[in-house]
Design a protein around this motif. Structure first.
Motif, PDB file in Angstrom:
ATOM      1  N   THR A 251       0.843  -1.204   0.000  1.00 32.88           N
ATOM      2  CA  THR A 251       0.000   0.000   0.000  1.00 32.88           C
ATOM      3  C   THR A 251       0.880   1.257   0.000  1.00 32.88           C
ATOM      4  O   THR A 251       2.074   1.198   0.318  1.00 32.88           O
ATOM      5  CB  THR A 251      -0.914   0.016   1.224  1.00 32.88           C
ATOM      6  OG1 THR A 251      -0.108   0.001   2.414  1.00 32.88           O
ATOM      7  CG2 THR A 251      -1.857  -1.181   1.217  1.00 32.88           C
ATOM      8  N   ALA A 252       0.267   2.400  -0.358  1.00 34.33           N
ATOM      9  CA  ALA A 252       0.993   3.678  -0.405  1.00 34.33           C
ATOM     10  C   ALA A 252       1.246   4.182   1.007  1.00 34.33           C
ATOM     11  O   ALA A 252       0.305   4.346   1.784  1.00 34.33           O
ATOM     12  CB  ALA A 252       0.197   4.699  -1.208  1.00 34.33           C
ATOM     13  N   PRO A 253       2.506   4.461   1.350  1.00 35.23           N
ATOM     14  CA  PRO A 253       2.797   4.954   2.702  1.00 35.23           C
ATOM     15  C   PRO A 253       2.406   6.422   2.899  1.00 35.23           C
ATOM     16  O   PRO A 253       2.213   6.857   4.026  1.00 35.23           O
ATOM     17  CB  PRO A 253       4.305   4.765   2.830  1.00 35.23           C
ATOM     18  CG  PRO A 253       4.810   4.772   1.430  1.00 35.23           C
ATOM     19  CD  PRO A 253       3.730   4.210   0.565  1.00 35.23           C
ATOM     20  N   VAL A 254       2.318   7.222   1.806  1.00 34.82           N
ATOM     21  CA  VAL A 254       1.941   8.639   1.894  1.00 34.82           C
ATOM     22  C   VAL A 254       1.039   8.972   0.701  1.00 34.82           C
ATOM     23  O   VAL A 254       0.948   8.212  -0.268  1.00 34.82           O
ATOM     24  CB  VAL A 254       3.181   9.564   1.854  1.00 34.82           C
ATOM     25  CG1 VAL A 254       4.066   9.361   3.071  1.00 34.82           C
ATOM     26  CG2 VAL A 254       3.960   9.392   0.564  1.00 34.82           C
ATOM     27  N   SER A 255       0.375  10.113   0.813  1.00 39.03           N
ATOM     28  CA  SER A 255      -0.420  10.605  -0.318  1.00 39.03           C
ATOM     29  C   SER A 255       0.491  11.410  -1.246  1.00 39.03           C
ATOM     30  O   SER A 255       1.419  12.080  -0.792  1.00 39.03           O
ATOM     31  CB  SER A 255      -1.567  11.492   0.169  1.00 39.03           C
ATOM     32  OG  SER A 255      -2.464  10.761   0.984  1.00 39.03           O
ATOM     33  N   GLY A 256       0.203  11.335  -2.535  1.00 40.98           N
ATOM     34  CA  GLY A 256       1.014  12.063  -3.496  1.00 40.98           C
ATOM     35  C   GLY A 256       0.773  11.557  -4.901  1.00 40.98           C
ATOM     36  O   GLY A 256      -0.346  11.153  -5.248  1.00 40.98           O
ATOM     37  N   VAL A 257       1.815  11.634  -5.730  1.00 39.58           N
ATOM     38  CA  VAL A 257       1.735  11.117  -7.100  1.00 39.58           C
ATOM     39  C   VAL A 257       2.847  10.103  -7.310  1.00 39.58           C
ATOM     40  O   VAL A 257       3.899  10.171  -6.669  1.00 39.58           O
ATOM     41  CB  VAL A 257       1.854  12.253  -8.136  1.00 39.58           C
ATOM     42  CG1 VAL A 257       0.697  13.223  -8.037  1.00 39.58           C
ATOM     43  CG2 VAL A 257       3.177  12.981  -8.005  1.00 39.58           C
ATOM     44  N   VAL A 258       2.586   9.165  -8.214  1.00 39.00           N
ATOM     45  CA  VAL A 258       3.589   8.153  -8.542  1.00 39.00           C
ATOM     46  C   VAL A 258       4.571   8.786  -9.521  1.00 39.00           C
ATOM     47  O   VAL A 258       4.281   8.914 -10.723  1.00 39.00           O
ATOM     48  CB  VAL A 258       2.936   6.901  -9.145  1.00 39.00           C
ATOM     49  CG1 VAL A 258       4.001   5.888  -9.517  1.00 39.00           C
ATOM     50  CG2 VAL A 258       1.940   6.301  -8.155  1.00 39.00           C
ATOM     51  N   ALA A 259       5.700   9.216  -9.006  1.00 35.49           N
ATOM     52  CA  ALA A 259       6.685   9.859  -9.857  1.00 35.49           C
ATOM     53  C   ALA A 259       7.415   8.853 -10.733  1.00 35.49           C
ATOM     54  O   ALA A 259       7.877   9.197 -11.820  1.00 35.49           O
ATOM     55  CB  ALA A 259       7.692  10.625  -8.997  1.00 35.49           C
ATOM     56  N   GLU A 260       7.512   7.608 -10.280  1.00 35.28           N
ATOM     57  CA  GLU A 260       8.205   6.583 -11.069  1.00 35.28           C
ATOM     58  C   GLU A 260       7.545   5.240 -10.826  1.00 35.28           C
ATOM     59  O   GLU A 260       7.286   4.855  -9.680  1.00 35.28           O
ATOM     60  CB  GLU A 260       9.680   6.529 -10.677  1.00 35.28           C
ATOM     61  CG  GLU A 260      10.497   5.549 -11.500  1.00 35.28           C
ATOM     62  CD  GLU A 260      11.968   5.551 -11.137  1.00 35.28           C
ATOM     63  OE1 GLU A 260      12.621   4.508 -11.302  1.00 35.28           O
ATOM     64  OE2 GLU A 260      12.460   6.604 -10.664  1.00 35.28           O
ATOM     65  N   LEU A 261       7.264   4.505 -11.910  1.00 35.72           N
ATOM     66  CA  LEU A 261       6.641   3.179 -11.848  1.00 35.72           C
ATOM     67  C   LEU A 261       7.579   2.192 -12.538  1.00 35.72           C
ATOM     68  O   LEU A 261       7.864   2.323 -13.727  1.00 35.72           O
ATOM     69  CB  LEU A 261       5.280   3.199 -12.548  1.00 35.72           C
ATOM     70  CG  LEU A 261       4.532   1.866 -12.653  1.00 35.72           C
ATOM     71  CD1 LEU A 261       4.213   1.327 -11.265  1.00 35.72           C
ATOM     72  CD2 LEU A 261       3.257   2.051 -13.455  1.00 35.72           C
TER      73      LEU A 261
END
Length: 538
Positions: free
Chosen positions: A236-246
């Protein structure tokens, strides 16, 4: 006829003496020798040199006389009137009100009005420099979070499938099948079903092996409560934000420690502002700033300077100021342009002048101060910051002084005309006879002799040069004399000095007409009148 003979003799002497300049120089040398004794005692022929007039008053004018001098040799001073040892003319008095302070110039009030001279007072004020810089929005690298694989496994399901997708904290990102977990979980469940002495120690050892396999405490508790093997793991995502790199796709095999996602928070962002290096000292970490962006007109973002990067761009000569801004609603996104307004420390009670009063010469800054009674003088100053048309003066002026804010360069021209200062107080060592710089001087007189390439004029006094009546030879204009000019004619003319100390005629015409309408030309040098019987006609 007698005057004619004297003039012809003068021309002959000029030809033999290379245009008269040689004899003129010899006359100057002779005059200096005659004047030399005055430095130690007796002055020649009614003149004493080298000392001041001591406050004598001219009975004709009522003015205080400082000293007498020969306008042709202004550097030599005499304390009594008399005949010049250099030229066949009387010494000229220099009055106190005309001499003024060294490096200053006096301008008639009417001329001041014509020059459009305006002054302003030196005052004290509080200055806060308004400093703005342009930069671009970037991710706050301190809010960066990396999501990695904790064990070897296979990607079974991907919930976030594209870079720059927005994610919320605890949102599922990817589901992995982890074979290594199966064996560790089965061992733990088997040991937990055992009964007997020492079974608790084996349970703790099995739980530790699950941790070593990469399972989190949440996964271990899930195995304990359900009593079933949990072979799949959802990250799961540890923080809110945007996926800068996948870096992962469905069906991939991932190794332990492989990066899967890089997530950047957007609660705060950076603006890397380009600050010119000459004002970078005014920006400090912790300074409060305001930022605006063209994409969001009317919106002001608050923040502070977090760091000044220690690197200067060799092309733009700027430093980067890293500004951290609060990004409510994630309105600012990386790549946007923003204008940052810095608010440096306010300087209290500093001397200021209008910025237009400061003349920057490259190596120094100069202002012209008004001394009263129509006198002006240049002053070197040390300047500081400039705000809203006012410039800080750190050294060189005092509060209450008057400075010239309009017409400074014209004052300088007037100073050159009077021979007082040249180029804002820097008086070069000029050649003798070069009084007046490139200024044209007008006069009128009579044509005595017209030779092949020379004209001899008996002119009246020329006030701008402080010359008395004398006869001088000049070179004819290249285009020749205008029609109608002949020996015996009364003419008006214009002259200007040369670097070698001689003078040249620039124009000549009949008396009553403008000299500028006459022929233009260069004067050959020479004042052909030494002090002796070379034939000066007064």
């Amino acid at each position: 006829m007698k005057a004619k003979a004297i003039v012809l003799a003068l021309v002959a002497v000029g030809v033999v003496g290379a245009g008269g300049y040689g004899l003129y120089s010899a006359g100057i040398d002779q005059g200096l020798k005659l004047a030399a004794p005055a430095q130690g005692g007796t002055a020649p022929a009614g003149a004493a040199g080298g000392t001041s007039g001591g406050g004598l008053v001219d009975s004709a004018t009522g003015k205080k006389v400082l000293y007498w001098h020969d306008p042709m040799v202004p550097g030599q001073k005499f304390d009594k009137p008399g005949k010049s040892p250099f030229m066949d003319m009387q010494l000229v008095p220099v009055y106190a009100e005309d001499a003024g302070d060294e490096g200053s110039v006096s301008i008639n009030p009417r001329i001041q009005q014509n020059l459009g001279i305006r002054t302003a007072e030196v005052t004290k004020a509080n200055l806060a420099a308004a400093l703005e810089a342009v930069g671009s929005v970037a991710y706050n690298e301190r809010d960066l979070v990396m999501v990695q694989a904790r064990s070897n496994g296979f990607v079974e399901r991907l919930y976030v499938r594209a870079p720059l997708d927005a994610v919320r904290k605890s949102q599922p990102l990817v589901q992995l099948y982890v074979p290594d977990w199966v064996a560790a979980q089965e061992e733990y469940l088997s040991v937990k079903r055992m009964n007997g002495t020492g079974a608790e120690a084996f349970v703790d050892a099995a739980r530790q092996r699950m941790r070593l396999a990469g399972m989190t405490d949440d996964h271990i508790r899930l195995v304990e409560t359900t009593g079933k093997v949990q072979a799949r793991m959802t990250l799961t995502a540890p923080v809110s934000g945007v996926v800068a790199e996948l870096s992962v796709r469905e069906g991939m095999t991932v190794m332990s420690g492989a990066p899967l996602f890089r997530i950047n928070g957007l609660s705060t962002v950076w603006v890397n502002a380009e600050v010119p290096e000459n004002v970078a000292a005014q920006v400090r970490p912790g300074n409060v700033v305001e930022a605006r962006t063209p994409s969001l007109p009317g919106t002001v973002f608050k923040g502070k300077v977090s760091a000044i990067l220690p690197e200067v761009d060799p092309t733009t000569r700027t430093l980067k100021a890293r500004v951290e801004l609060a990004n409510s609603g994630s309105q600012l996104v990386p790549g946007m342009f923003a204008t940052v307004n810095f608010t440096p420390h306010t300087r209290q009670d500093v001397l200021t002048v209008p910025s237009e009063a400061v003349i920057a010469t490259g190596k120094r800054s100069v202002v012209m101060i008004a001394q009263g009674d129509g006198r002006f003088a240049p002053v070197d100053v040390e300047v500081g910051i400039e705000v809203d048309g006012k410039t800080e003066i750190r050294k060189g002026l005092e509060a209450g002084q008057k400075v010239v804010v309009s017409g400074q360069f014209l004052i300088d021209s007037e100073a050159s005309l009077k021979g007082t200062i040249t180029r804002l107080g820097e008086v070069p060592a000029a050649a003798e006879g070069d009084k007046g710089g490139d200024q044209l001087h007008r006069g009128q007189g009579k044509v005595e002799v017209i030779d092949k390439d020379e004209i001899v004029l008996s002119h009246e006094p020329i006030p701008s040069l402080q010359w008395g009546e004398m006869t001088m030879g000049f070179k004819l204009p290249p285009q020749g004399l205008p029609k109608g000019i002949a020996e015996g004619d009364s003419v008006t003319f214009e002259i200007r000095p040369r670097k070698d100390g001689t003078y040249e005629v620039t124009s000549i015409g009949p008396l009553g007409a403008s000299a500028a309408s006459g022929a233009k030309g260069e004067m050959k040098g020479g004042m052909s009148m030494p002090a002796a019987p070379a034939g000066a006609v007064k």
